[in-house]
Design an enzyme around this catalytic site. Structure first.
Site, PDB file in Angstrom:
ATOM      1  N   ASN A 165       0.883  -1.171   0.000  1.00 33.89           N
ATOM      2  CA  ASN A 165       0.000   0.000   0.000  1.00 33.89           C
ATOM      3  C   ASN A 165       0.915   1.213   0.000  1.00 33.89           C
ATOM      4  OD1 ASN A 165      -1.646   2.168   0.560  1.00 33.89           O
ATOM      5  ND2 ASN A 165      -2.815   1.131   2.151  1.00 33.89           N
TER       6      ASN A 165
ATOM      7  N   ALA B  43       0.402   4.191   0.415  1.00 29.82           N
ATOM      8  CA  ALA B  43       0.057   5.202   1.412  1.00 29.82           C
ATOM      9  C   ALA B  43       0.586   4.845   2.801  1.00 29.82           C
ATOM     10  CB  ALA B  43      -1.460   5.388   1.473  1.00 29.82           C
ATOM     11  N   CYS B  44       1.173   3.668   2.947  1.00 25.49           N
ATOM     12  CA  CYS B  44       1.641   3.177   4.248  1.00 25.49           C
ATOM     13  C   CYS B  44       3.155   3.313   4.350  1.00 25.49           C
ATOM     14  CB  CYS B  44       1.225   1.713   4.412  1.00 25.49           C
ATOM     15  SG  CYS B  44       1.933   0.893   5.850  1.00 25.49           S
ATOM     16  N   GLY B  45       3.624   4.020   5.366  1.00 25.60           N
ATOM     17  CA  GLY B  45       5.058   4.214   5.566  1.00 25.60           C
ATOM     18  C   GLY B  45       5.798   2.917   5.801  1.00 25.60           C
TER      19      GLY B  45
ATOM     20  N   ARG C 201       6.152   1.281   2.462  1.00 26.07           N
ATOM     21  CA  ARG C 201       7.166   1.987   1.647  1.00 26.07           C
ATOM     22  C   ARG C 201       8.571   1.661   2.128  1.00 26.07           C
ATOM     23  NH1 ARG C 201       3.453   6.271   2.315  1.00 26.07           N
ATOM     24  NH2 ARG C 201       4.850   7.262   3.814  1.00 26.07           N
TER      25      ARG C 201
END
Length: 136
Positions: free
Chosen positions: A8, A10-12, A15
């Site tokens: 995802n 949007a997920c740190g 990432r």
């Protein structure tokens, strides 16, 4: 080695795991599971390979988990799978699959145990936390 990350962007944590994979020289297959969710069979296979109950890979925070009553321990896996099909955001991330196994990589550095190549240098996460280099 084939590396697949259920990601995802949007997920740190997701990432960071992806960046660590790439820092070892691997280019993973990136599955943005909110756009392309795994099938029931694929999700069940991932969970089986992890050796955990399906419930252990469900995300509560920022999802309809509680509103859907998924905390009820008597719910069968089929009901959980129905909810995941309708709401892929319920899948916790990042899940990473390699020939060494499958793991929910929280914290993100858990991904390093699934890779053949070590992290070649100190890695800095988005929040500034340093992950020391790991040697084979």
């Amino acid at each position: 080695m084939t590396v697949t990350i259920y990601h995802n962007p949007a997920c740190g944590t997701s990432r960071n795991a992806l960046a660590m994979i790439r820092a070892t020289g691997a280019e993973p297959v990136v599955v943005e599971y909110l756009k392309t969710p795994p099938t029931r069979a694929e999700l069940l296979d991932l969970v089986r390979r992890m050796g955990v109950p399906l419930r252990d890979v469900l995300r509560r925070k920022g999802t309809p988990y509680d509103a859907l009553g998924l905390g009820d321990p008597s719910l069968p896996d089929d009901a959980l799978l129905d909810a995941v099909e309708a709401h892929p955001v319920l899948i916790n991330r990042p899940m990473v699959a390699t020939p060494k196994g499958v793991r929910l990589c929280r914290p993100s550095e858990a991904v390093l145990d699934l890779l053949d190549s070590p992290l070649p240098a100190d890695f800095t996460k988005e929040d500034g936390e340093r992950v020391p280099a790991r040697r084979a």
